[in-house]
Design a protein around this motif. Sequence first.
Motif, mmCIF file in Angstrom:
data_model
loop_
_atom_site.group_PDB
_atom_site.id
_atom_site.type_symbol
_atom_site.label_atom_id
_atom_site.label_comp_id
_atom_site.label_asym_id
_atom_site.label_seq_id
_atom_site.Cartn_x
_atom_site.Cartn_y
_atom_site.Cartn_z
ATOM 1 N N GLU A 277 0.830 -1.204 0.000
ATOM 2 C CA GLU A 277 0.000 0.000 0.000
ATOM 3 C C GLU A 277 0.866 1.255 0.000
ATOM 4 O O GLU A 277 0.586 2.216 -0.724
ATOM 5 C CB GLU A 277 -0.923 -0.007 1.217
ATOM 6 C CG GLU A 277 -1.867 1.183 1.261
ATOM 7 C CD GLU A 277 -2.803 1.135 2.457
ATOM 8 O OE1 GLU A 277 -3.485 2.152 2.697
ATOM 9 O OE2 GLU A 277 -2.850 0.097 3.146
ATOM 10 N N ARG A 278 1.910 1.273 0.818
ATOM 11 C CA ARG A 278 2.782 2.445 0.901
ATOM 12 C C ARG A 278 4.206 2.156 0.467
ATOM 13 O O ARG A 278 4.961 3.077 0.157
ATOM 14 C CB ARG A 278 2.801 2.983 2.334
ATOM 15 C CG ARG A 278 1.457 3.500 2.816
ATOM 16 C CD ARG A 278 1.564 4.082 4.197
ATOM 17 N NE ARG A 278 0.287 4.596 4.677
ATOM 18 C CZ ARG A 278 0.107 5.131 5.871
ATOM 19 N NH1 ARG A 278 1.127 5.231 6.712
ATOM 20 N NH2 ARG A 278 -1.090 5.566 6.238
ATOM 21 N N ALA A 279 4.578 0.901 0.482
ATOM 22 C CA ALA A 279 5.958 0.537 0.139
ATOM 23 C C ALA A 279 5.958 -0.785 -0.615
ATOM 24 O O ALA A 279 5.069 -1.614 -0.464
ATOM 25 C CB ALA A 279 6.805 0.422 1.409
ATOM 26 N N GLY A 280 6.983 -0.932 -1.446
ATOM 27 C CA GLY A 280 7.188 -2.188 -2.151
ATOM 28 C C GLY A 280 8.583 -2.698 -1.844
ATOM 29 O O GLY A 280 9.411 -1.981 -1.275
ATOM 30 N N MET A 281 8.850 -3.935 -2.219
ATOM 31 C CA MET A 281 10.151 -4.493 -1.881
ATOM 32 C C MET A 281 10.573 -5.573 -2.855
ATOM 33 O O MET A 281 9.752 -6.197 -3.532
ATOM 34 C CB MET A 281 10.149 -5.046 -0.460
ATOM 35 C CG MET A 281 9.146 -6.160 -0.218
ATOM 36 S SD MET A 281 9.058 -6.638 1.539
ATOM 37 C CE MET A 281 8.299 -5.177 2.248
ATOM 38 N N ILE A 282 11.875 -5.768 -2.914
ATOM 39 C CA ILE A 282 12.478 -6.925 -3.562
ATOM 40 C C ILE A 282 13.339 -7.583 -2.492
ATOM 41 O O ILE A 282 14.225 -6.944 -1.913
ATOM 42 C CB ILE A 282 13.321 -6.528 -4.779
ATOM 43 C CG1 ILE A 282 12.418 -5.977 -5.886
ATOM 44 C CG2 ILE A 282 14.118 -7.713 -5.305
ATOM 45 C CD1 ILE A 282 13.167 -5.428 -7.081
ATOM 46 N N LEU A 283 13.073 -8.831 -2.195
ATOM 47 C CA LEU A 283 13.714 -9.493 -1.064
ATOM 48 C C LEU A 283 14.773 -10.504 -1.477
ATOM 49 O O LEU A 283 15.260 -11.262 -0.652
ATOM 50 C CB LEU A 283 12.658 -10.186 -0.192
ATOM 51 C CG LEU A 283 11.644 -9.245 0.469
ATOM 52 C CD1 LEU A 283 10.579 -10.049 1.198
ATOM 53 C CD2 LEU A 283 12.343 -8.290 1.419
ATOM 54 N N SER A 284 15.132 -10.515 -2.765
ATOM 55 C CA SER A 284 16.159 -11.460 -3.201
ATOM 56 C C SER A 284 17.536 -10.966 -2.756
ATOM 57 O O SER A 284 17.701 -9.832 -2.325
ATOM 58 C CB SER A 284 16.121 -11.603 -4.722
ATOM 59 O OG SER A 284 16.305 -10.344 -5.338
ATOM 60 N N ARG A 285 18.506 -11.825 -2.819
ATOM 61 C CA ARG A 285 19.890 -11.433 -2.557
ATOM 62 C C ARG A 285 20.692 -11.702 -3.818
ATOM 63 O O ARG A 285 20.463 -12.712 -4.481
ATOM 64 C CB ARG A 285 20.464 -12.251 -1.380
ATOM 65 C CG ARG A 285 19.788 -11.977 -0.043
ATOM 66 C CD ARG A 285 20.206 -10.615 0.520
ATOM 67 N NE ARG A 285 19.514 -10.330 1.780
ATOM 68 C CZ ARG A 285 19.968 -10.701 2.979
ATOM 69 N NH1 ARG A 285 21.096 -11.379 3.056
ATOM 70 N NH2 ARG A 285 19.296 -10.395 4.059
#
Length: 347
Positions: free
Chosen positions: A91-99
């Motif tokens: 809703e307010r933030a997005g992410m990429i959680l890969s390394r």
Amino acid sequence: MPKDIHLTAADIRSLRAENPKLRIRDFATQHGLSEAAVLDAHIGQGVTPITADLTTALAQVPRFGKVMALTRNEHVVSEVHGVYGEYRAGERAGMILSRPIDMRYFPRHFVRAYAVERHTDEGPRHSLQFFDHSGDAMHKVHLTGASDASIWQDVVETLRVDFRPADYEPRPLPEAPKENYDKADRLREQWAAMTDTHQFLGLVDRLKMNRLGAYRVAGAPYVRQLDTGAVMEALEQAALREVPVMTFVGNQGCIQIHSGAPQNIKVMGPWFNILDNGFNLHLRTDPIAEVYAVEKPTRRGMAVSVEAFDAMGELILQIFGVRTREEDHYAGWNDIVRALPNAAVAV
């Protein structure tokens, strides 16, 4: 007001042709322009407007394979090589959680974007670049020799949008430190009750403070002001002892996180550089005005960080020990932080 606000697109292109090797950020600063305004002047000449919608744009990036992610603020640049994982929108933030590509995005600050193709003595250079309302770069994706550049044109056509001329807003001033010593006891009580580091900003906001203001107010045992050289010493010790750390470099639009033990440190004048395989950090040391060792309680123990701020109170970078599945701290990192020197004169 920008000193060269009267420059036309043709003027900008002419000046740029005289200084083709000057970094675009330096060129823009020299002429009182934003980076995005420089790119606007080159639309159709290697620059194509693309969508700034992160869900759409970042879905294309994994197709290139290994690329370089670049995020910076005024004083530090983080460059990480790797393959982008799936973008997870929120809703307010997005992410990429890969390394190793580990990102947090705040999409409301992404308002303009471009596909940029530059021709250099070493061959073509391709990148996707994202900007905020002031025309400042939030994040860039650079193709490298390890990337699949054969799909570049297809990606550009997929993301292309019509060019819409825009007036860029003045860059907002950094928020000054907000301290409230009348609420020091409440701050410490609520700090002690934290179970996750992500609760911190909400906590200080409710008390009408901000990050730096709260650090100044909280004091021991949660915060200790360090010598301004402590950031460099901490990274040098992490390299010497082979202790993995997490470096957080960000701006208002995104935060780029890299995990690993520093290996190849080079100091060049005021620049402190980590030049590792797959990761470069370029930190300008002379703007560092305040540094703090910070401990935040979590369900898995204390999360220990070293955090640097400039004279305007803006966060430059944060360094944490690499977390494990069991604990939010790393013993070797904690030992390094405990040995760092205090500030000679505390704020």
